[in-house]
Design an enzyme around this catalytic site. Structure first.
Site, short mmCIF file in Angstrom:
data_model
loop_
_atom_site.label_atom_id
_atom_site.label_comp_id
_atom_site.label_asym_id
_atom_site.label_seq_id
_atom_site.Cartn_x
_atom_site.Cartn_y
_atom_site.Cartn_z
CD1 TRP A 109 -2.74 1.46 0.40
CD2 TRP A 109 -2.14 1.83 2.53
NE1 TRP A 109 -3.53 2.46 0.88
CE2 TRP A 109 -3.19 2.72 2.18
CE3 TRP A 109 -1.62 1.88 3.81
CZ2 TRP A 109 -3.71 3.64 3.08
CZ3 TRP A 109 -2.13 2.80 4.72
CH2 TRP A 109 -3.17 3.66 4.35
CG ASP B 26 -1.79 -2.55 7.74
OD1 ASP B 26 -2.91 -2.42 8.30
OD2 ASP B 26 -1.45 -1.87 6.75
CE LYS C 262 -10.43 0.33 3.68
NZ LYS C 262 -9.33 0.54 2.93
#
Ligand code: LMR
Length: 392
Positions: A128, A208, A243
């Site tokens: 990312w 993460d 999300k």
């Protein structure tokens, strides 16, 4: 003096939102930023969140400050889902705090490791883009290793070499599940090996976990994280609810620290609190409070988990359809069937990505990343034909 500042490029991924919105073509397709979409192309507020928000509006009697750690009821209610129901705090070794989204959590985690004396972060790439951006802003070195092979599997030789080559003062940043941008996750056996190697090398893991529940399931997606934690004395965990609760712009996340001696937790977390104070003082409350209300209520929890199942099933159907298509021009779509979460990479050049956008109205990240949730049974054939066209 302000004129001394250099022009900065707009964030390439976020810029796609505006470009897509400005495109007048009716059949345009947004495969850019990572938000879930239904089969109709919508990103609705979860029904469980709507119910929790209604409850929040009715019951909340104050908006007075809570402190830099935010809503600890929210932070603690999440722990059994992240760390397992049996010992959610690993015998008093884990404590957390609320952060503005997963990005806020990463910002604090990386600032904490910097303060603790770490100098380099080992990251599998592509990753990312914000990972490298935050490291650069904090003046932390980044050591890259190749994350995935063209066959669609993790590059285990590369991760082994990266861990073997680690030096004192290195930390490793790992995606817990639903790797962003490749969708290529480690298998459980690979996690077992990685956990052991990180422990042997004595490097600090930063995990993460931004997509729990969107890959194989809430428990399945936590396997790697939990496996690493049992092998290690210390770790930092960056969590996002943006999300899996669909809260994106409400910015809901948490940072957890695990230490070997519970007596050290307060000292470690005081650094998180103090860094939060210097950055945003206190996290926004609303989304975290809504998550807490869901997790405190059995019926709402069941509803939320059912909504998550629905999302995951739809993404699996899209992936199955992509894989069943075999090839699109020069691109083999079959590996996408076995990948996880919102993202996969279509191996296109920058020019081909541009052609997808300009000629076909299909918006995807410059890396070739697509958000598979942007595909529906109504537009997937157009997407496949466009990939075939630009790679012909
Ligand atoms: C993404 O990668 O699309 C998401 O994580 C959204 C973001 O903030 O970049």
């Amino acid at each position: 003096m302000l004129t001394n500042l250099q022009q900065q490029p707009a964030d390439a991924l976020l810029a796609l939102i505006k470009l897509h919105n400005a495109d007048p073509r009716a059949d345009k397709i947004d495969l850019g930023v990572g938000v879930y979409r239904t089969g109709e192309g919508d990103t609705p507020v979860f029904r469980s969140i709507k119910a929790a928000e209604a409850k929040l509006v009715a019951e909340q009697d104050s908006k007075a400050y809570l402190g830099p750690e935010g809503d600890m009821g929210f932070v603690e209610a999440l722990m059994p889902y992240v760390f397992g129901k049996d010992s959610p705090d690993m015998g008093g070794r884990i404590e957390g705090m609320q952060t503005p989204g997963g990005t806020g959590s990463l910002r604090l985690a990386l600032a904490m490791v910097k303060r603790a004396g770490y100098q380099r972060i080992i990251v599998g790439t592509p990753s990312w883009p914000n990972h490298a951006q935050i490291c650069a802003d904090l003046d932390l070195g980044v050591v890259e290793f190749n994350h995935a092979l063209p066959s669609g599997h993790p590059d285990m030789d590369a991760v082994r070499a990266a861990i073997t080559g680690a030096q004192e003062g290195d930390a490793i940043l790992l995606h817990g599940c639903c790797h962003n941008p490749t969708g290529i996750d480690y298998t459980n056996e690979q996690w077992d090996e990685i956990a052991q190697r990180i422990a042997d090398a004595k490097i600090l893991p930063i995990l993460d976990l931004a997509y729990q529940g969107l890959g194989m399931g809430m428990e399945e997606d936590a396997y790697g994280l939990r496996r690493v934690l049992v092998a290690m004395p210390e770790a930092l965990i960056c969590y996002s609810c943006d999300k899996n609760f669909g809260l994106y712009r409400d910015r809901v996340g948490a940072l957890y620290a695990m230490v070997s001696d519970p007596a050290d937790l307060a000292k470690v977390m005081s650094n998180g609190h103090n860094l939060a104070r210097a950055n945003w003082s206190q996290p926004p409350d609303h989304g975290g409070a809504a998550v807490r209300l869901i997790l405190e209520d059995e019926a709402l929890t069941a509803q939320w988990l059912a909504e998550l199942d629905e999302m995951r099933d739809r993404m699996r159907q899209v992936r199955a359809k992509l894989a069943a298509s075999g090839t699109a021009g020069a691109v083999d779509l079959t590996p996408m069937g076995g990948q996880n979460g919102l993202f996969s990479i279509v191996p296109l050049s920058k020019d081909q990505v541009l052609e997808m956008r300009e000629k076909h109205g299909i918006y995807m990240a410059g890396s070739g990343r697509i958000n598979v949730a942007g595909l529906t049974m109504g537009n997937i054939d157009k997407f496949i034909a466009a990939v075939a066209d630009v790679t012909a």
